[in-house]
Structures are given as structure tokens and as C-alpha cells.
Enzyme design. Structure first.
Site, mmCIF file in Angstrom:
data_model
loop_
_atom_site.group_PDB
_atom_site.id
_atom_site.type_symbol
_atom_site.label_atom_id
_atom_site.label_comp_id
_atom_site.label_asym_id
_atom_site.label_seq_id
_atom_site.Cartn_x
_atom_site.Cartn_y
_atom_site.Cartn_z
ATOM 1 C CG ASP A 413 -2.164 1.013 1.349
ATOM 2 O OD1 ASP A 413 -2.489 1.297 0.430
ATOM 3 O OD2 ASP A 413 -2.244 1.333 1.979
ATOM 4 C CD GLU A 416 -0.431 5.843 -4.128
ATOM 5 O OE1 GLU A 416 0.354 6.040 -2.676
ATOM 6 O OE2 GLU A 416 -1.001 4.819 -4.242
ATOM 7 C CG ASP A 489 -7.577 4.683 0.664
ATOM 8 O OD1 ASP A 489 -8.035 3.541 -0.026
ATOM 9 O OD2 ASP A 489 -7.215 5.021 0.559
HETATM 10 C C1 GLC Z 1 -4.707 3.341 2.452
HETATM 11 C C2 GLC Z 1 -5.392 2.453 1.937
HETATM 12 C C3 GLC Z 1 -6.144 1.531 2.311
HETATM 13 C C4 GLC Z 1 -5.668 1.067 3.988
HETATM 14 C C5 GLC Z 1 -5.141 2.431 4.951
HETATM 15 C C6 GLC Z 1 -5.276 1.203 6.137
HETATM 16 O O1 GLC Z 1 -5.540 4.049 3.341
HETATM 17 O O2 GLC Z 1 -5.693 2.484 0.266
HETATM 18 O O3 GLC Z 1 -7.051 -0.058 2.039
HETATM 19 O O4 GLC Z 1 -6.731 0.088 4.542
HETATM 20 O O5 GLC Z 1 -4.246 2.875 4.011
HETATM 21 O O6 GLC Z 1 -3.594 0.844 5.699
#
Ligand code: GLC
Length: 804
Positions: A413, A416, A489
Site C-alpha cells: 500500500d 505511489e 480508496d
Molecule cells: C490506505 C489504503 C487502505 C488501507 C489504509 C490503512 O488508505 O488505501 O486500503 O486500509 O491505507 O492502511
């Protein structure tokens, strides 16, 4: 004090008066030179290189002062090496480089480059010569290519853009962005896939602009007669990919950038995620909830709260005192555990990952040699430079403990990369870029891809012959070689259901077939109806995972009570029933480059009206899906491509090539099966490896023309398929008013354990008097009230004849 840029620049400058290049266009090509499969054309200063890649793919590069950059690409690991026949010819008007399928024309008058097919149809042509503009701040050029845009030309691709499926009229940007709760038309989002497909007058071609800098695309937006793409640096380098069908373009794009490796079968099951399930007992309660509610599930996810102070590769001792035991117990209950990992490493000298990374200088630095520091979940962090191969190996090795504990998959995650406040890294951060060096301007869009590559390669080493499972938020072209993706998200709204439906089709034609949305919507609260409609769409998303943000209410498939729980169960069970079908579609993707989701335009690109259809699509080749995207809908129109289709629920046969009106009560959604299909089905299980498969059901749909279907079988979790240990089965169905025949042939070295098929014949237009399988009459046939017929026979049958 305001400094006048111009004056400052010229102060004491011996080259006073030399202005930066504002916009420079290629001049007149006066020379052609060949070196192997490359041709060089020059106007005396700038040069253009034309490379024959395959008979359908030609690459163009531009060097403003005839100095080409080093050849290196994260997207294309290796150009195809198969020998191709080609030649160069010259007339007064042009140079022409030709293969069997494509001609590349270089016009002498003005250096316009165009492409034509072997019928002489021009499919793509420059509207201005390629051009560039100097940027004195960063040293280098903005590079531009402008092509004509025909009145009825349509454009598809570019990854995850949250806008209409047909990109005609849009101007879009590629710059990986953490776009929390993005909306319709918001751009850019998480991924950069600089590949688009044009369809004009029934002919498709693709352009893959392999440039990792911030890139821009305009599809007749600014000027409806022009299509442009340009980047804020790097080289003007693009691949022209010939069709004539969209499917050919996508397959050829996969030849350049690769396909997804085969996933472990469990990764195609249903997955449950949340930010976050903790402590350990909560995870167990959720897992048991699935088994008690008899809702199948294979994967459970641990979001950032499993870590100690959000330090990657650690466990929170209070919430998860014994992760090994928990993961073991979950595994015994049929759950694979997937954990999240972020790139931000907490600055903390008592934390071994930080200490080691710091000692070995693995973290990114600014241009003046300071470390790149920024805030993410753990607080102040530094970030590994994943473009350094040594760092990737180190990172891959860090998973050894997690793998040893039994973790089966890793969720990548915030890559980017996301940084709180500033959004991402500043431009001056330096990257090793596999020895080719670059600033963040060049490395930004590949950072996430290189992170998940490091993760995947590390897991692959440590899991020995087992297939790792990875998921990533950010990516660049080629990321499919290392990971599945989710669309980030999103929001619990009907609009987002619609956005997701378009995004998944778009990702699928952009090289990323293994994709899914956060089912239910990440932020906000869905009601039962929205959640159920999302589960229905998710049943046909190659990656099926429900996820929700921490501040939302409980969000499991049983959280909304009845009738929703029953319907959610019915669809998740359908997902499991159709697993062998999805798995076979995945093989067709992996091995042959077909996308898993196929938009209508991919089936019938000749009809312009189809360029604007974006709700319905096929799942693999045989099943057509149309999610219900609005609340309270009791019916909707669905377009069926030409041919005959069976309504999945009623078995009614419908003629395609038209829109049909379909009832959509909440417990169904429009699903159609192509006549002549053989759809394999597994028994419903609570998780993929719950029981050995004892028999495979073949749902066979009558057709009065010949139709082929495929079934792929292998071990489901090892890399034996790379040694050709698998089985490809082919079925041919055909029928007349009085007969129906099903033939089976197979190739491969794998032997499935089950012995027999349970065959169900649907849509037979006559009452059978005899069913003969490999010369023997089948006596035990059940006749159902809906005029379907069921019987059992050996999995090795060669031919079944059904006679009136
Ligand atoms: C980011 C991710 C999401 C995750 C969050 C906490 O917003 O896109 O999927 O739950 O971080 O890790």
C-alpha cells in the site's frame, strides 16, 4: 525580493543571447540508415529511430540532438527476439519501413510519421512532426507527439481512470497519486499505464508511450482533430501496436509488458479485509463468522494495526501476542492470512529495519544528499529506493519471518509513494534506477511497481515452489508481472459502483486483468442494497475483496441482516462454483494474453454505438455480466453481442445483437451464457481446499452452430505449470434440430484426481431418445422440469452424442 529570471540567467553568461529551445519540430528527413532491425532517419540535427519489434509492433524514438538515451525500461524487460522479415523502400515522397502486417511511412516533406496496414489503410498519422521544448530548470526536454484524430475515432485504455470508458474528448495525466475518496472524473489516480487503444472505422491500433515521467494524453479534447501525448522529460519513445482487433492489440501489448503469473487458486476465492481487524480475537471472530454463516471465504487481511507502531515487519505484542499460532489456527479453519506492508520505514534507531537500511544507505536521498523524510502512518519515515536492485533483494529478504509464520500474501500500500501533507516525494529525490540514475520526476511512476516487484520476488524465493500472492495500489505498465491491484480508496456510493465497473474493464484492457474494487466502498456507509449489488459485481471481478475504513460500521457479508445475507451467500457461492471457469480464463490471460474482463467494444468494435457501452462486459469469453448500478432497479436494458445467449437464471434463449429488457430483482443480476458453451463448475466449498474435488460439473448449453470452450487444470498452487505440467481441455459443441454433440480433446501432462464429470445439458430443443458416450448408451439420465438433462460420465470422454 523578486529576481528577474531572464536577467539573472544572462548575468556574466558568455553565451549571452542564447535562448532556451522553446518549441522545436523535426525538420526534413534527408537520410536513412539501417543497423539490424533498426532504421535511423535524421534532419541533420535530430534523429528518429524506427525499430521493428515484431511484425505487428514498431517502436519509434526521437533524439533531439541525435543522442539517444540508454535503452532501459521497467515496463518491457526484453524485446521479443523472434526474427521478423522487413524491408526499407524509398520514393520521392517518403521512406517506408514494412513488415508483413504494417508499414511505417516517414514523409520526406515534413518528417510526418504514419502507419498503414497491408491493405493500404492509414491507421495512425502525425498531425505535426514530433517536437520538444527545452526546460532549463531540469535540463532535458518536454517531448511531444501529435497525431490526427478522426471524426469517429474512439480511445480506450490508460489504466484506472475514473471517467467514461471511451476516452474520446478527454485530457488526462499519468502521475501516481494517493487519491483518497476520489470522485468521477478525478485525475490522476494511483496508477500510470501509458497505453491506449484507438478504434477507427472498425480498425484498432495501440500506442504504448513508454515514458515514466509525468505524462499527458489528449484525445481530441483541446482540438477534436488531434490526439496528443507528451511527457515532462525523458525520451519520446512509443510503440505502435497493430490490430486490427482490439484483442490483437491487447495481446501484443502483453507480449511487450508481460502477463500476470498464475495465482494460487485460493487467491481467486472471496477475501475479507478491514482497516483493521484487531486484536487477534477479533480476527478469529470474523473468521468463525464466515464458517457459522456458511459463507465461503479464503483470505483474511491484517491492516496496519497488526504492526508495532506501524513499523513494517513487526507485530504489535499486545494485539497479536502469538501470530504463529493465530495464523496456524486460521489456516486450519481454511483462511490464508494476508498482511499489509507500506514503504515508509519509521526513523527509529532501535528498529532493525531502519538501522540496517540506514547503515547500508538503502533509503532515498534528496539532491543535496539529505535523506528523503516524510510523515506516513508510523510518523517520520525514510523510504527504500526500490529502483536499486540491491535494495529490492534486501526488501524481499525481509519477508522471511512473515513467510515462516505462515503469511500467504502481501498487500503493498501507499506506494505511489504517498506522503502526508506534501502528497508525495519532492522532484529532487534521487533514485538509482537500476544503474541508469534518475530524479523522482523519472522514478515516481515506477516506485510502487518496483516495491511490489521486490515483495513478489522475495516471496517467490522464500515460498519455494508455492505461488505468492501480492496486491498493490500503485503501478506502472508491466506491474502485472508482479501483482494484482485494487482501485484504492473508493466510496460507499452508487456512483462508485459505476466508477469501479468502468475501472475494472479499463484495467483489464490495459494489461492488468487481476483487479478488483474495495467491495462495499472504502469510506462511507453502504446500505444493504448497495453492499449486495457490489457483492454481485465483485463475484465477477477477477479479484474479489471487501474492504472498509476504520471509522465505518461492521461490514461483513452478514452485517446487513436478511434478505441481504442470503443473497450475498448465494453470489459468493456462485463465485466458488465458477472457480474452474475463472481459473481457465486466468490461464488464457497468463499464457495467451487475453484480458479476463472484455468490454462489449472488444467483441464488436465495428459498430460505433458499442464504443459507448460501458455497463456490460464478458467475464472470460462465455459469460456476459451486467451489474445493477442504481438503487431500487427492478429491471434494466442489457446489450448482448451477436449470437445466441441463455439467460443464466431462467435458461431462456435470447437472440443477441440487440438490447434486451431484463428483470433485476435484488436476488439476481443479469447474467447470460453464450450458446454452445461448456461452463465447468466446482461444488460449493467454504474455502478452495476444503475437500478434494470428486467430480466436475459441466454445464453445457445447446447451440446450432459450432462453439469451442476451454478448461485448464493443474495443481493450483505450485509453479509446475512452468514445466508444462498442466492440462488444457478443449470442448466442441454443435447441434442440429435432432442432434447435439460434445467432443473433448486434451493436451498436457497433468492428471486431475477426480474421475468423472457430472454433465448437465441446457437448452436442448428436442426430447432425447438416446445419449451415447464413446459408443456406450447412457441409461441413467435425470430429466428435470426445466427440460435440462443430467448424467455422469468419465472425465476422459471423447465424444457424446444426444439424439432425438
Ligand atoms: C490506505 C489504503 C487502505 C488501507 C489504509 C490503512 O488508505 O488505501 O486500503 O486500509 O491505507 O492502511
Amino acid at each position: 525580493m523578486i529576481v528577474d529570471d531572464e536577467e539573472f540567467h544572462h548575468l556574466n553568461n558568455p553565451a549571452d543571447g542564447i535562448k532556451p529551445i522553446v518549441k522545436k519540430y523535426l525538420g526534413v528527413p534527408n537520410h536513412a540508415e539501417q543497423k539490424g532491425n533498426k532504421f535511423f532517419f535524421t534532419d541533420g540535427d535530430a534523429s528518429v529511430e524506427v525499430t521493428i519489434v515484431t511484425k505487428e509492433i514498431i517502436r519509434i524514438r526521437l533524439a533531439p540532438h541525435s543522442v539517444f538515451l540508454d535503452e532501459f525500461s521497467y515496463a518491457v524487460s526484453e524485446l521479443p527476439t523472434k526474427a521478423v522479415a522487413f524491408n526499407l523502400s524509398e520514393t520521392d515522397l517518403e521512406f517506408k519501413v514494412s513488415t508483413e502486417a504494417v508499414n511505417c511511412h516517414i514523409r520526406k516533406q515534413d518528417f510526418f510519421i504514419s502507419f498503414s496496414d497491408n491493405n493500404g489503410v492509414i491507421t495512425s498519422s502525425d498531425a505535426t512532426p514530433m517536437h520538444w521544448e527545452e526546460n532549463v530548470k531540469f535540463g532535458g526536454y518536454y517531448v511531444f507527439c501529435t497525431k490526427t484524430c478522426a471524426p469517429e475515432e474512439s480511445f480506450f485504455g490508460l489504466g484506472d481512470k475514473a471517467t467514461e470508458f471511451n476516452l474520446r474528448g478527454k485530457r488526462l495525466k499519468n502521475w501516481n497519486t494517493d487519491a483518497y475518496s476520489y470522485g468521477w472524473n478525478q485525475d490522476p489516480l494511483y496508477r500510470s499505464i501509458p497505453f491506449y487503444i484507438s478504434v477507427n472505422e472498425g480498425i484498432a491500433h495501440g500506442i504504448f508511450f513508454d515514458n515514466t515521467f509525468k505524462a499527458h494524453f489528449d484525445f481530441g479534447g483541446e482540438d477534436q482533430t488531434k490526439t496528443s501525448f507528451w511527457a515532462d522529460g525523458g525520451e519520446l519513445q512509443y510503440y505502435y501496436i497493430h490490430g486490427p482487433h482490439m484483442m490483437d492489440v491487447v495481446k501484443n501489448y502483453h507480449i511487450l509488458t508481460g502477463t500476470h503469473p498464475m495465482p494460487p487458486l485460493w487467491a481467486l476465492g472471496y477475501h475479507q479485509c478491514r482497516w483493521s481487524y484487531y486484536p487477534e480475537n477479533k480476527v478469529r471472530v470474523i473468521a468463525n463468522g464466515f464458517r457459522q454463516n456458511k459463507i465461503p471465504c479464503d483470505g483474511i487481511y491484517l491492516d496496519i494495526d497488526y504492526m508495532d507502531g506501524y513499523r513494517c515487519f513487526t507485530w504489535n505484542p499486545k494485539y497479536f501476542p502469538n501470530p504463529r499460532k493465530m495464523i496456524e489456527d486460521l489456516a486450519a479453519n481454511g483462511f490464508k492470512t494476508v498482511v499489509i506492508i507500506d514503504p515508509g520505514i519509521r526513523v527509529d534507531d532501535n528498529y532493525s529495519v531502519f538501522k540496517e537500511g540506514k547503515e547500508k544507505r538503502y533509503f532515498c536521498r534528496r539532491s543535496d544528499d539529505y535523506f528523503m523524510e516524510g510523515h506516513v502512518w508510523p510518523g517520520r519515515c525514510q523510504f527504500p529506493d526500490f529502483t536499486n536492485p540491491e535494495v529490492r533483494t534486501w526488501w524481499g529478504g525481509l519477508f522471511d519471518e512473515l513467510v515462516d509464520l505462515g503469511v500467504a500474501g502481501v498487500w503493498n500500500d501507499m506506494n505511489e509513494p504517498a506522503v502526508f501533507g506534501s502528497g508525495t516525494f519532492p522532484d529532487d529525490v534521487r533514485h538509482q534506477y537500476d544503474g541508469f540514475r534518475g530524479s523522482h520526476r523519472k522514478a515516481h511512476n515506477v516506485y510502487g511497481m518496483q516495491m511490489v516487484r521486490a515483495t513478489y520476488e522475495g516471496l517467490r524465493k522464500q515460498m519455494k515452489n508455492k505461488r505468492p500472492f501480492t496486491i498493490t495500489r500503485a503501478g506502472y505498465a508491466g506491474v502485472q508481472r508482479y501483482s494484482s491491484v485494487w482501485t484504492g480508496d473508493n466510496v460507499a456510493s452508487w456512483e462508485h459502483l459505476k466508477i469501479g465497473n468502468v475501472q475494472l474493464q479499463r484495467l483489464s484492457v490495459s494489461g492488468i486483468s487481476f483487479c478488483g474494487t474495495d467491495i462495499g466502498g472504502f469510506s462511507g456507509e453502504p446500505d444493504g442494497e448497495l453492499f449486495t449489488r457490489w457483492i454481485q459485481m465483485g463475484t465477477f471481478s477477477p479479484f474479489m475483496r471487501a474492504h472498509s475504513a476504520g471509522d465505518t460500521k461492521e461490514r461483513e457479508p452478514w452485517s446487513f441482516g436478511e434478505p441481504f445475507t442470503t443473497i450475498n451467500r448465494k453470489f459468493i457461492e456462485l463465485r466458488y462454483r465458477l472457480l474452474p471457469y475463472l481459473y481457465s480464463a486466468f490461464w488464457e490471460h497468463h499464457r495467451y494474453g487475453f484480458p479476463i474482463l472484455r468490454p462489449i467494444v472488444m467483441h464488436e468494435q465495428e459498430t460505433v454505438a458499442n464504443h459507448f457501452r460501458q455497463d456490460e462486459f464478458t467475464y472470460g469469453d462465455k459469460i456476459l455480466i451486467c451489474p445493477v448500478l442504481e438503487p431500487g432497479k427492478t429491471s434494466r436494458m442489457v446489450y448482448l453481442p451477436k449470437g445466441k445467449w441463455y439467460h443464466f437464471w431462467s435458461l431462456e434463449m435470447v437472440e443477441g445483437g440487440q438490447e434486451v429488457h431484463v428483470a433485476t430483482p435484488l436476488d439476481t443480476m443479469p447474467i447470460f451464457v453464450k450458446a454452445g458453451s461448456v461452463i465447468p463448475e466446482y461444488p460449493v466449498m467454504q474455502y478452495t481446499s476444503e475437500k478434494p474435488i470428486e467430480e466436475v460439473k459441466l454445464n453445457i448449453y445447446y447451440s446450432d452452430y459450432e462453439v469451442n470452450s476451454f478448461l485448464f487444470e493443474d495443481y493450483g498452487e505450485t509453479f509446475a505449470y512452468e514445466q508444462d505440467i498442466y492440462l488444457e481441455k478443449k470442448f466442441i459443441v454443435n447441434g442440429t434440430a435432432k442432434t447435439m454433440s460434445i467432443k473433448q480433446s486434451m493436451e498436457g501432462l497433468y492428471t486431475p484426481r477426480y474421475e468423472g464429470y457430472h454433465i448437465k445439458i441446457n437448452g436442448l430443443p428436442f426430447k432425447p431418445s438416446k445419449i451415447i458416450a464413446d459408443g456406450k448408451e447412457i441409461k441413467e439420465v435425470s430429466v428435470n422440469p426445466d427440460k435440462t438433462y443430467e448424467f455422469k460420465f468419465s472425465k476422459n470422454f471423447k465424444q457424446i452424442e444426444i439424439l432425438k
